[in-house]
Scaffold this active site. Structure first.
Site, PDB file in Angstrom:
ATOM      1  N   LYS A 187      32.783  28.921  47.202  1.00 16.15           N
ATOM      2  CA  LYS A 187      31.472  28.673  47.818  1.00 16.15           C
ATOM      3  C   LYS A 187      31.428  29.417  49.151  1.00 16.15           C
ATOM      4  O   LYS A 187      32.268  29.187  50.034  1.00 16.15           O
ATOM      5  CB  LYS A 187      31.316  27.163  48.015  1.00 16.15           C
ATOM      6  CG  LYS A 187      29.896  26.679  48.120  1.00 16.15           C
ATOM      7  CD  LYS A 187      29.921  25.153  48.128  1.00 16.15           C
ATOM      8  CE  LYS A 187      28.551  24.560  48.217  1.00 16.15           C
ATOM      9  NZ  LYS A 187      28.613  23.113  48.461  1.00 16.15           N
TER      10      LYS A 187
HETATM   11  C1  E4P Z   1      25.501  21.733  48.046  1.00 13.26           C
HETATM   12  O1  E4P Z   1      26.368  22.228  47.380  1.00 13.26           O
HETATM   13  C2  E4P Z   1      25.725  20.844  49.180  1.00 13.26           C
HETATM   14  O2  E4P Z   1      27.035  20.317  49.088  1.00 13.26           O
HETATM   15  C3  E4P Z   1      24.821  19.651  49.212  1.00 13.26           C
HETATM   16  O3  E4P Z   1      23.980  19.598  48.087  1.00 13.26           O
HETATM   17  C4  E4P Z   1      24.201  19.366  50.505  1.00 13.26           C
HETATM   18  O4  E4P Z   1      23.433  18.191  50.381  1.00 13.26           O
HETATM   19  P1  E4P Z   1      22.954  17.320  51.611  1.00 13.26           P
HETATM   20  O5  E4P Z   1      21.768  17.982  52.211  1.00 13.26           O
HETATM   21  O6  E4P Z   1      22.601  15.998  51.008  1.00 13.26           O
HETATM   22  O7  E4P Z   1      24.102  17.242  52.575  1.00 13.26           O
END
Ligand code: E4P
Length: 219
Positions: A87
């Site tokens: 990522k």
């Molecule tokens: C995506 O991969 C992120 O980990 C995640 O969806 C972020 O979500 P949040 O805005 O609830 O922290």
């Protein structure tokens, strides 16, 4: 539509896996910290533990922000398990790294995407997944779902193979609307996934069926 769970909590990952509908996991440094996972070896061990539970891609986020270190970190993560997807944040060095990884057979998830221009760039760099954060856009009174629609249109116009991973999902309707738009994947908390089960007429109907059955059986 693929279902990913957005957590580093092993119990919740197991619960979603046991339900039989889980296709993968996304994590981020905040989610790892929330579970108290710190220190390089503990983080590595935790990623391996997640990979052992789930049948599908597991996003592991780099914390470097310069090209050389993103590559070093990403290659090490990719070697941990064949399910690991690296990522990478949507920054200039990140886009260069995604291009490098895609040219070298390493799967990537381009994260922190908030505009269709960023999503276009991620696809051109060859990202396996692009993660538009729709909940965080909603949080600042912007239409997160409209972004998913725009990205779907752009990717379909050119046949980009990058999968739209609708992220920052907060509730059931986010999942349903993303499915209507045609997002390839959604990642959300266990509560949103389990929320799909719920309807009061289901509960009332079942209670009535069971009561009628018991009555007819003379119980
Ligand atoms: C995506 O991969 C992120 O980990 C995640 O969806 C972020 O979500 P949040 O805005 O609830 O922290």
């Amino acid at each position: 539509m693929k279902f990913f769970i957005d957590t580093a909590n092993l119990q919740q990952i197991k619960e979603a896996q046991d339900l039989g509908v889980l296709d993968g996991v996304t994590t981020n440094p905040s989610l790892m910290a929330k579970e108290g996972i710190t220190g390089e070896q503990n983080v590595i061990d935790h990623y391996k533990a997640i990979c052992d539970i789930v049948d599908g891609d597991v996003s592991a986020e780099v914390i470097s922000t310069d090209f050389d270190n993103i590559i070093k970190e990403g290659e090490a993560l990719a070697k941990l398990h064949d399910r690991i997807v690296v990522k990478v944040p949507m920054i200039k060095e990140g886009v260069k790294a995604i291009k490098y990884f895609s040219s070298n057979g390493i799967k990537t998830n381009c994260t922190l995407v908030f505009s269709s221009g960023q999503a276009l760039l991620a696809a051109k760099a060859g990202a396996t997944y692009v993660s538009p954060f729709l909940g965080r856009l909603d949080d600042i009174s912007t239409d997160g779902l409209a972004l998913i629609e725009d990205i779907r249109l752009i990717y379909d116009n050119y046949g980009y193979e990058t999968q739209i991973l609708a992220a920052s999902i907060r509730h059931v309707m986010h999942i349903v609307e993303c499915a209507k738009i045609g997002a390839d994947v959604m990642t959300g908390p266990l509560s949103a996934i389990l929320g799909l089960l719920k309807h009061p007429l289901t509960d009332n109907g079942l209670a009535q069926f069971l009561a009628d059955h018991a009555k007819a059986a003379g119980k």
